[in-house]
Design a protein around this motif. Structure first.
Motif, PDB file in Angstrom:
ATOM      1  N   ILE A 136       0.872  -1.221  -0.133  1.00  0.00           N
ATOM      2  CA  ILE A 136      -0.151  -0.082   0.004  1.00  0.00           C
ATOM      3  C   ILE A 136       0.853   1.136  -0.058  1.00  0.00           C
ATOM      4  CG2 ILE A 136      -1.718   1.389   1.351  1.00  0.00           C
ATOM      5  CD1 ILE A 136      -2.907  -1.477   2.276  1.00  0.00           C
ATOM      6  N   HIS A 137       1.818   1.285   0.890  1.00  0.00           N
ATOM      7  CA  HIS A 137       2.797   2.368   0.987  1.00  0.00           C
ATOM      8  C   HIS A 137       3.588   2.498  -0.527  1.00  0.00           C
ATOM      9  CE1 HIS A 137       2.257   3.004   4.940  1.00  0.00           C
ATOM     10  NE2 HIS A 137       2.961   1.989   5.311  1.00  0.00           N
ATOM     11  N   ARG A 138       3.968   1.293  -1.208  1.00  0.00           N
ATOM     12  CA  ARG A 138       4.620   1.425  -2.215  1.00  0.00           C
ATOM     13  C   ARG A 138       3.505   2.097  -3.473  1.00  0.00           C
ATOM     14  NH1 ARG A 138       7.363  -3.291  -1.025  1.00  0.00           N
ATOM     15  NH2 ARG A 138       5.626  -4.592  -2.200  1.00  0.00           N
ATOM     16  N   ILE A 139       2.369   1.685  -3.376  1.00  0.00           N
ATOM     17  CA  ILE A 139       1.325   2.106  -4.444  1.00  0.00           C
ATOM     18  C   ILE A 139       0.897   3.656  -3.992  1.00  0.00           C
ATOM     19  CG2 ILE A 139      -1.237   1.956  -5.382  1.00  0.00           C
ATOM     20  CD1 ILE A 139      -0.811  -0.858  -4.681  1.00  0.00           C
ATOM     21  N   GLU A 140       0.966   4.162  -2.951  1.00  0.00           N
ATOM     22  CA  GLU A 140       0.755   5.505  -2.539  1.00  0.00           C
ATOM     23  C   GLU A 140       1.880   6.399  -3.016  1.00  0.00           C
ATOM     24  OE1 GLU A 140      -0.012   5.359   1.488  1.00  0.00           O
ATOM     25  OE2 GLU A 140      -2.076   5.050   1.770  1.00  0.00           O
ATOM     26  N   TYR A 141       3.084   5.672  -2.909  1.00  0.00           N
ATOM     27  CA  TYR A 141       4.168   6.670  -3.151  1.00  0.00           C
ATOM     28  C   TYR A 141       4.236   6.815  -4.840  1.00  0.00           C
ATOM     29  CZ  TYR A 141       9.016   7.640  -4.088  1.00  0.00           C
ATOM     30  OH  TYR A 141      10.180   8.409  -4.338  1.00  0.00           O
ATOM     31  N   ARG A 142       3.925   5.619  -5.514  1.00  0.00           N
ATOM     32  CA  ARG A 142       3.769   5.777  -6.901  1.00  0.00           C
ATOM     33  C   ARG A 142       2.554   6.691  -7.271  1.00  0.00           C
ATOM     34  NH1 ARG A 142       5.530   2.137 -10.592  1.00  0.00           N
ATOM     35  NH2 ARG A 142       7.344   1.926  -8.891  1.00  0.00           N
ATOM     36  N   ILE A 143       1.542   6.810  -6.522  1.00  0.00           N
ATOM     37  CA  ILE A 143       0.640   7.487  -6.866  1.00  0.00           C
ATOM     38  C   ILE A 143       0.922   9.017  -6.757  1.00  0.00           C
ATOM     39  CG2 ILE A 143      -1.512   8.994  -5.918  1.00  0.00           C
ATOM     40  CD1 ILE A 143      -2.355   5.986  -5.395  1.00  0.00           C
ATOM     41  N   GLU A 144       2.221   9.431  -5.858  1.00  0.00           N
ATOM     42  CA  GLU A 144       2.336  10.826  -5.570  1.00  0.00           C
ATOM     43  C   GLU A 144       3.420  11.147  -6.653  1.00  0.00           C
ATOM     44  OE1 GLU A 144       1.798  12.903  -3.479  1.00  0.00           O
ATOM     45  OE2 GLU A 144       0.313  11.584  -2.556  1.00  0.00           O
TER      46      GLU A 144
END
Length: 368
Positions: A136-144
């Motif tokens: 989830i953190h990786r996906i959120e970082y990718r979104i950013e």
């Protein structure tokens, strides 16, 4: 009789004043304090009344003791095989009174299963939870990252299109300035014509002809000058040469896409040619290796054949086994003596009997 009603009025007026003062004080208080006071008064009123059970609100469920359906006794044990809670009579009278059933106390089974599930949660589920959180953190970082890159692209696009609009405005301003200057020149000539016409009609309306006659020559010269003065008929400023950078960019993109297709087609042809060349090279290499190996095999067979032939042509002495060389041809054979048994011989061919004991060599084909 009159004073009493006056007192009532005064009392009522005092009450009205006190109520008005309280209303004013309430108005002056902030709304947060008024709400707090109302809530405190409401709590006091609720505390003053005794608590009564509301019949429409369900009462909390009471814990019921579960009993065995066979013997109507409380559960004390747990069958691990059937995974059912049982009573003591079930272990004595049945149906859980055989060796096929593994019986434990409820508390022991509870502790064992709790420990097993807790161990499974700590060993497996918590790790999976950490993996999911990390994903989830990786996906959120990718979104950013996507948002950041989109902001950069949007900023570049705004700057680029802002420059396009600025250049379009500059070109428009130049064209409008030229046309405005031409309009001002034409308007000046038009004003001059209007001035001459109005001057003529004004002098014409004067009863005295002297002013008209004095200025008639000037008016005529001005008319001649205005008629003879040329003005620009052709408009050299066109709207179609305004910068169309977006259209040019679209055309460049279309040409680039066509060129990209052509490049891909050329790359495909080159790749096919290289593949065919590589295949031809591999085929030629394999053919050369095959021919070379066949040639080497032929040469090895010839070498073996000639070596065998040479071995056959190489003569040795029947008695001593020395090779037929120059130094041994005319020398004495020490093994060819009288009264000697020739058990060990080196040739297939035997010499004649009169040759034995002569001390001479007898050369023949060796034993292979």
């Amino acid at each position: 009789m009159d004073p009493q009603p006056k007192k009532k009025k005064s009392v009522s007026s005092k009450q009205d004043k006190s109520q008005a003062g309280s209303v004013k004080s309430k108005k002056q208080q902030p709304p947060g304090e008024i709400l707090e006071q109302q809530n405190s008064q409401h709590d006091i009123q609720i505390d003053d009344h005794p608590q009564q059970h509301d019949p429409f609100i369900p009462s909390p469920p009471q814990q019921q003791i579960k009993v065995c359906i066979h013997h109507n006794l409380p559960f004390q044990f747990f069958c691990e095989a059937c995974e059912d809670p049982i009573c003591q009579q079930c272990t004595i009278l049945g149906p859980h009174n055989t060796q096929l059933h593994r019986i434990n106390r409820l508390s022991d089974s509870f502790k064992l299963r709790c420990a097993k599930i807790e161990e499974s949660i700590k060993a497996n589920l918590l790790g999976k939870r950490e993996q999911l959180l990390a994903q989830i953190h990786r996906i959120e970082y990718r979104i950013e990252e996507i948002k950041y890159v989109k902001t950069i692209i949007e900023r570049d696009a705004r700057a680029e299109f802002g420059g396009v609009l600025e250049r379009l405005k500059q070109s428009e301003g130049q064209k409008l300035a030229i046309l405005s200057h031409e309009i001002s020149e034409l308007q000046r000539d038009l004003d001059k014509i209007n001035e001459v016409g109005s001057q003529f009609y004004d002098l014409k309306e004067i009863p005295d002809p002297c002013p008209f006659l004095l200025k008639s020559r000037n008016i005529y010269d001005q008319i001649e000058y205005m008629v003879a003065k040329p003005f620009k008929v052709q408009i050299d400023v066109y709207p179609y040469d305004l910068p169309r950078e977006l259209t040019e960019l679209r055309l460049q993109l279309q040409r680039a896409s066509a060129q990209q297709q052509l490049i891909e087609f050329k790359n495909e042809i080159i790749w096919k040619l290289l593949s065919e060349k590589q295949i031809d090279e591999e085929t030629i290499k394999q053919e050369l290796e095959r021919q070379a190996s066949e040639e080497i095999n032929e040469w090895s067979k010839l070498v073996d054949k000639f070596s065998q032939e040479l071995r056959k042509q190489q003569l040795v002495c029947y008695y001593c086994g020395c090779k037929m060389e120059k130094q041994y041809v005319n020398s004495i054979c020490t093994q060819n003596r009288q009264e000697q048994d020739y058990d060990k011989v080196f040739c297939n061919e035997q010499p004649p009997q009169n040759h034995h004991g002569t001390g001479r060599h007898y050369f023949a084909d060796p034993i292979l």
